[in-house]
Design a protein around this motif. Sequence first.
Motif, PDB file in Angstrom:
ATOM      1  N   ILE A 258       0.861  -1.179   0.000  1.00 39.75           N
ATOM      2  CA  ILE A 258       0.000   0.000   0.000  1.00 39.75           C
ATOM      3  C   ILE A 258       0.900   1.232   0.000  1.00 39.75           C
ATOM      4  O   ILE A 258       1.785   1.353   0.861  1.00 39.75           O
ATOM      5  CB  ILE A 258      -0.877   0.028   1.281  1.00 39.75           C
ATOM      6  CG1 ILE A 258      -1.688  -1.263   1.401  1.00 39.75           C
ATOM      7  CG2 ILE A 258      -1.740   1.265   1.333  1.00 39.75           C
ATOM      8  CD1 ILE A 258      -2.720  -1.465   0.358  1.00 39.75           C
ATOM      9  N   ALA A 259       0.668   2.133  -0.943  1.00 38.40           N
ATOM     10  CA  ALA A 259       1.612   3.239  -1.104  1.00 38.40           C
ATOM     11  C   ALA A 259       1.255   4.460  -0.257  1.00 38.40           C
ATOM     12  O   ALA A 259       2.033   4.887   0.590  1.00 38.40           O
ATOM     13  CB  ALA A 259       1.683   3.626  -2.576  1.00 38.40           C
TER      14      ALA A 259
ATOM     15  N   GLY B  30       0.828  -3.819   4.259  1.00 38.39           N
ATOM     16  CA  GLY B  30       0.294  -2.501   4.566  1.00 38.39           C
ATOM     17  C   GLY B  30      -1.151  -2.484   5.022  1.00 38.39           C
ATOM     18  O   GLY B  30      -1.723  -1.409   5.223  1.00 38.39           O
ATOM     19  N   ILE B  31      -1.762  -3.677   5.200  1.00 36.67           N
ATOM     20  CA  ILE B  31      -3.153  -3.743   5.683  1.00 36.67           C
ATOM     21  C   ILE B  31      -3.129  -3.831   7.213  1.00 36.67           C
ATOM     22  O   ILE B  31      -2.370  -4.621   7.774  1.00 36.67           O
ATOM     23  CB  ILE B  31      -3.856  -5.010   5.125  1.00 36.67           C
ATOM     24  CG1 ILE B  31      -3.885  -4.992   3.607  1.00 36.67           C
ATOM     25  CG2 ILE B  31      -5.258  -5.167   5.694  1.00 36.67           C
ATOM     26  CD1 ILE B  31      -4.887  -4.060   3.010  1.00 36.67           C
ATOM     27  N   PRO B  32      -3.960  -3.045   7.891  1.00 31.99           N
ATOM     28  CA  PRO B  32      -3.962  -3.122   9.359  1.00 31.99           C
ATOM     29  C   PRO B  32      -4.349  -4.519   9.855  1.00 31.99           C
ATOM     30  O   PRO B  32      -5.171  -5.198   9.240  1.00 31.99           O
ATOM     31  CB  PRO B  32      -5.016  -2.092   9.784  1.00 31.99           C
ATOM     32  CG  PRO B  32      -5.440  -1.378   8.569  1.00 31.99           C
ATOM     33  CD  PRO B  32      -4.924  -2.088   7.365  1.00 31.99           C
ATOM     34  N   GLU B  33      -3.762  -4.907  10.984  1.00 36.48           N
ATOM     35  CA  GLU B  33      -3.985  -6.263  11.503  1.00 36.48           C
ATOM     36  C   GLU B  33      -5.430  -6.510  11.930  1.00 36.48           C
ATOM     37  O   GLU B  33      -5.868  -7.648  12.002  1.00 36.48           O
ATOM     38  CB  GLU B  33      -3.068  -6.515  12.713  1.00 36.48           C
ATOM     39  CG  GLU B  33      -1.639  -6.766  12.320  1.00 36.48           C
ATOM     40  CD  GLU B  33      -0.743  -6.947  13.519  1.00 36.48           C
ATOM     41  OE1 GLU B  33      -1.252  -7.272  14.601  1.00 36.48           O
ATOM     42  OE2 GLU B  33       0.475  -6.736  13.358  1.00 36.48           O
TER      43      GLU B  33
ATOM     44  N   PRO C  89       4.124  -0.800  -5.759  1.00 34.06           N
ATOM     45  CA  PRO C  89       3.137  -0.061  -4.978  1.00 34.06           C
ATOM     46  C   PRO C  89       1.726  -0.187  -5.548  1.00 34.06           C
ATOM     47  O   PRO C  89       1.540  -0.302  -6.751  1.00 34.06           O
ATOM     48  CB  PRO C  89       3.630   1.385  -5.080  1.00 34.06           C
ATOM     49  CG  PRO C  89       4.369   1.439  -6.373  1.00 34.06           C
ATOM     50  CD  PRO C  89       4.938   0.076  -6.619  1.00 34.06           C
ATOM     51  N   ILE C  90       0.742  -0.153  -4.659  1.00 34.85           N
ATOM     52  CA  ILE C  90      -0.655   0.030  -5.056  1.00 34.85           C
ATOM     53  C   ILE C  90      -1.059   1.412  -4.559  1.00 34.85           C
ATOM     54  O   ILE C  90      -0.965   1.706  -3.361  1.00 34.85           O
ATOM     55  CB  ILE C  90      -1.562  -1.067  -4.466  1.00 34.85           C
ATOM     56  CG1 ILE C  90      -1.221  -2.416  -5.080  1.00 34.85           C
ATOM     57  CG2 ILE C  90      -3.036  -0.733  -4.706  1.00 34.85           C
ATOM     58  CD1 ILE C  90      -2.092  -3.586  -4.641  1.00 34.85           C
TER      59      ILE C  90
ATOM     60  N   LEU D  18      -6.763   2.680  -7.349  1.00 37.55           N
ATOM     61  CA  LEU D  18      -8.107   2.366  -6.840  1.00 37.55           C
ATOM     62  C   LEU D  18      -9.155   3.256  -7.500  1.00 37.55           C
ATOM     63  O   LEU D  18     -10.267   2.781  -7.814  1.00 37.55           O
ATOM     64  CB  LEU D  18      -8.161   2.511  -5.314  1.00 37.55           C
ATOM     65  CG  LEU D  18      -7.948   1.197  -4.555  1.00 37.55           C
ATOM     66  CD1 LEU D  18      -6.540   0.667  -4.751  1.00 37.55           C
ATOM     67  CD2 LEU D  18      -8.272   1.333  -3.084  1.00 37.55           C
ATOM     68  N   ASP D  19      -8.822   4.510  -7.724  1.00 39.77           N
ATOM     69  CA  ASP D  19      -9.762   5.414  -8.416  1.00 39.77           C
ATOM     70  C   ASP D  19     -10.052   4.888  -9.821  1.00 39.77           C
ATOM     71  O   ASP D  19     -11.201   4.893 -10.283  1.00 39.77           O
ATOM     72  CB  ASP D  19      -9.186   6.830  -8.502  1.00 39.77           C
ATOM     73  CG  ASP D  19      -9.151   7.513  -7.135  1.00 39.77           C
ATOM     74  OD1 ASP D  19      -9.933   7.107  -6.249  1.00 39.77           O
ATOM     75  OD2 ASP D  19      -8.335   8.438  -6.958  1.00 39.77           O
TER      76      ASP D  19
END
Length: 417
Positions: free
Chosen positions: A187-188, A221-224, A273-274, A279-280
């Motif tokens: 996740i950027a 990069g995703i929250p736990e 990176p994403i 996403l847009d």
Amino acid sequence: MHLSGIERDMLAGTHGRASALAMNILYELGELYAAERTIPVAQVHIDMTLYMVDAGVEFAEKMAEWGGKFAVPTQLNPASIDLLHPERLRVPEDLLEKSRRLEKAYLKMGAVPTWTCAPYQQGLIPSFGEQIAWGESNAIAFANSVIGARTERYADLTDVCAAITGSVPEMGLHLTENRKAERLFSIADFPSRAFDNARLFPLLGFVFGELAGDRVAALDGIPENVSMDNLKSFSAAAASSGAVGLFHIIGVTPEAPDIQSCFRSETPMETSPITREMLDAAEAKLNQGGAGMPDLIVLGCPHYSVDEFKALVKRLDSRRIQSGLEFWVFTSRQTHNQIKKARLLEAIERSGVKVFTDGCPLQYPKDSWNLHCAMSDSAKYANYCFSQTGLDVIFSGMRDCIETAVSGALKRTPLWK
Ligand code: F3S
């Protein structure tokens, strides 16, 4: 491919025609992929439960007629329709008749009538490391990635064969060496509060699936504290935009406590990176021709969970949806029973929302309804909607779907605030 004594007997027809055909198909599959042996599976999830073509019905009926019996616990993906209340979905006679024939054949062979595409939400939930044979792309991705069970991406018919034999060729994602991540995405530039918005996860899954294709990839990069429902919408989207059967989320999914573990101690070549722009762009792509007001709101692709129904009731807040608009939610029989007991169902129905069990919203009887544009919180539904139903489609979050239905004017909040 080495077969056990019983499997050789099956192949020779000693256990009947259905077992012989099932073993033959799996044997050819194993030979094609150079599997060395078969392995037993603890359970099966059959995907070929929708009525698509007559051949699907005839295959199930023939296997049942030839004495086919499921050797392991076997669950069913959705039917085309709500089998309990077909009249509410205005199901025409011919579709009902074909769906009933499929139902009869699978139940005769011993299936559990789960009729859900979210079999990981209740019932026969597999455990970490368990070998299973599942069809249905979102369920496969969820079982492999979030639970850590092991299934190959079973195509229609091979899952029926696996249920009859109780074993599959040892290949693909059944094998430890094929579960290693090959690519790393990260996740950027998302603001941390972005993860509070459930709409982010299907979009992220959609982008991830496009980038990963059919490779095993990892995401950092995703929250736990990501919820099961967020992982469900991520899995469904990733498996619809790409051929994703397994993904790893660092620090979240069980085979990826850290980067080294899911790359099996090898160092990733590079990290891609994403970004927010990606996403847009995905959201723009999922909005296919739908600029006007939708006349159908669809939730429950994959089938809604109890927690999602709780969020729906809270957001509806006893308000009624506008007349002239259909608002449908699809779920399993088990979840339906739970929300009925918890009196969530009556609150939802008072608002004018219809809850269906067993079915798939992409298979609704088109000629029975004069609909033009759907709106959904599911990236998978939005991805397939136009090609499978001919409806224009608008993708957004559950909140926007509800506010649109209640106000009678299209509401779309910005993804990033
Ligand atoms: Fe389930 Fe149909 Fe969606 S099978 S995942 S509701 S396309």
